[in-house]
Design a protein around this motif. Sequence first.
Motif, short mmCIF file in Angstrom:
data_model
loop_
_atom_site.label_atom_id
_atom_site.label_comp_id
_atom_site.label_asym_id
_atom_site.label_seq_id
_atom_site.Cartn_x
_atom_site.Cartn_y
_atom_site.Cartn_z
N LEU A 1 66.66 70.10 57.12
CA LEU A 1 67.26 71.36 56.47
C LEU A 1 68.49 71.72 56.85
O LEU A 1 69.50 72.18 56.21
CB LEU A 1 66.24 72.50 56.73
CG LEU A 1 66.46 73.72 55.74
CD1 LEU A 1 66.26 73.25 54.47
CD2 LEU A 1 65.69 74.85 56.18
N GLU A 2 68.64 71.71 58.35
CA GLU A 2 70.00 71.82 58.89
C GLU A 2 71.23 71.02 58.32
O GLU A 2 72.07 71.56 57.88
CB GLU A 2 69.97 71.84 60.49
CG GLU A 2 69.06 72.82 61.13
CD GLU A 2 67.57 72.32 61.15
OE1 GLU A 2 67.24 71.52 60.47
OE2 GLU A 2 66.72 73.00 61.78
N PRO B 1 69.75 87.71 50.35
CA PRO B 1 69.86 87.19 51.73
C PRO B 1 70.93 86.05 52.20
O PRO B 1 71.13 86.23 53.37
CB PRO B 1 68.38 86.96 52.03
CG PRO B 1 67.65 86.69 50.91
CD PRO B 1 68.41 87.16 49.83
N VAL B 2 70.79 84.99 51.44
CA VAL B 2 71.57 84.01 51.89
C VAL B 2 73.20 84.44 51.99
O VAL B 2 73.74 84.26 53.00
CB VAL B 2 71.66 82.88 50.76
CG1 VAL B 2 73.01 82.07 50.65
CG2 VAL B 2 70.24 82.37 50.66
N LEU B 3 73.78 85.29 50.99
CA LEU B 3 75.10 85.75 51.28
C LEU B 3 75.30 86.89 52.45
O LEU B 3 76.13 86.78 52.99
CB LEU B 3 75.48 86.75 49.93
CG LEU B 3 75.22 85.77 48.53
CD1 LEU B 3 75.70 86.36 47.51
CD2 LEU B 3 76.44 84.48 48.67
N SER B 4 74.02 87.62 52.62
CA SER B 4 74.03 88.46 53.96
C SER B 4 74.22 87.74 55.17
O SER B 4 74.75 88.23 56.10
CB SER B 4 72.86 89.37 53.88
OG SER B 4 72.88 90.13 52.78
N ALA B 5 73.50 86.68 55.39
CA ALA B 5 73.46 85.63 56.46
C ALA B 5 74.99 85.28 56.68
O ALA B 5 75.23 85.12 58.06
CB ALA B 5 72.58 84.59 56.18
N VAL B 6 75.73 84.88 55.65
CA VAL B 6 77.02 84.23 55.99
C VAL B 6 78.13 85.40 55.82
O VAL B 6 79.17 85.41 55.94
CB VAL B 6 77.39 83.11 55.07
CG1 VAL B 6 76.63 81.86 55.57
CG2 VAL B 6 77.25 83.59 53.62
N GLU C 1 64.37 80.34 56.47
CA GLU C 1 65.00 78.99 57.39
C GLU C 1 66.28 78.69 57.14
O GLU C 1 67.00 78.61 57.95
CB GLU C 1 63.97 77.99 57.39
CG GLU C 1 62.78 78.06 57.92
CD GLU C 1 61.79 76.41 57.80
OE1 GLU C 1 62.34 75.32 57.55
OE2 GLU C 1 60.46 76.74 58.22
N VAL C 2 66.63 78.82 55.79
CA VAL C 2 67.87 78.49 55.28
C VAL C 2 69.08 79.75 55.71
O VAL C 2 69.97 79.29 56.32
CB VAL C 2 68.06 78.38 53.59
CG1 VAL C 2 69.65 78.55 53.38
CG2 VAL C 2 67.44 77.03 53.16
N CYS C 3 68.37 80.96 55.74
CA CYS C 3 69.26 81.87 56.27
C CYS C 3 69.37 81.75 57.72
O CYS C 3 70.79 82.09 58.19
CB CYS C 3 68.53 83.24 55.76
SG CYS C 3 68.69 83.71 54.09
N ALA C 4 68.48 81.42 58.41
CA ALA C 4 68.69 81.34 59.73
C ALA C 4 69.75 80.26 60.19
O ALA C 4 70.55 80.53 61.10
CB ALA C 4 67.15 81.04 60.38
N VAL C 5 69.73 79.07 59.43
CA VAL C 5 70.71 78.05 59.56
C VAL C 5 72.13 78.52 59.23
O VAL C 5 72.99 78.20 59.99
CB VAL C 5 70.37 76.74 58.77
CG1 VAL C 5 71.34 75.64 59.06
CG2 VAL C 5 69.19 76.31 59.37
N LEU C 6 71.88 79.20 58.20
CA LEU C 6 73.57 79.91 57.61
C LEU C 6 74.15 80.50 58.64
O LEU C 6 75.31 80.72 58.78
CB LEU C 6 73.35 80.53 56.30
CG LEU C 6 73.20 79.52 55.00
CD1 LEU C 6 72.67 80.49 53.64
CD2 LEU C 6 74.43 78.82 54.75
N LEU C 7 73.33 81.25 59.45
CA LEU C 7 73.91 82.22 60.59
C LEU C 7 74.98 81.27 61.48
O LEU C 7 76.19 81.94 61.82
CB LEU C 7 72.93 82.73 61.33
CG LEU C 7 72.09 83.86 60.77
CD1 LEU C 7 70.80 84.34 61.70
CD2 LEU C 7 72.92 85.15 60.39
#
Length: 220
Positions: A5-6, A42-47, A171-177
């Motif tokens: 996923l990463e 949340p994806v956009l918030s993560a970045v 998990e995607v959001c965590a990686v995007l950080l």
Amino acid sequence: MERSLETQVSQAVDAWLRWLPRWQPATHRGRIAPCRRCIGSPVLSAVGLGADVPHGVQHGLSTRMKAIVDAAVAEYTSRNLPMLQAELDQQAARNRARSYRPAEGLAPEFEGLPLDPEPVAGAPFLFTISGLAQESDDAVPELPPLSSEAKAALRQEVGLADDYANMIGREVCAVLLHHRLRVQAAVAQHVEPQIEAMLAELTRSLDAPFEPGAERGGDT
């Protein structure tokens, strides 16, 4: 070998970063309806892509992340949710039978956006792309109805698929950080100067609404 996923997220961010220098502010009238994919994402918030970032910039990234989640859910469904998979297979076959599929095969920057511009009062369209697509869809026979028991079982599997999608999304959001700094740096380099130039041009036009040498009302 299956990519982690990463790796998938990193490659999707890389693809978005390669596209970003080609982005330009839209010059047409903006849409009234908000994009359900991007608003509150949340994806956009993560970045760190907030409301001050143009929607076109946001959409290209959020769509790429959605594709990753969708692929993971599709694999999970094929392995663990046979009834939902059968329903999806039937729907896919029905979609392939349509003669006109304008929403398929679009670049991530355009996927999920409305097919037609906002209507203008007093100026109706002779036809719309979405209308033509609906006519094509209406010509394809509906799927056979399900029994009450089958509907209940299908709802349970849909719930499991939704839970899995939410887990992958987190998990995607965590990686995007880990990509937040380079995403924001790219926005600062390629997007903010264009927005500042537009604001500067707007300020000049408001300060000097008349062209040089043009007559002004009331001048003698």
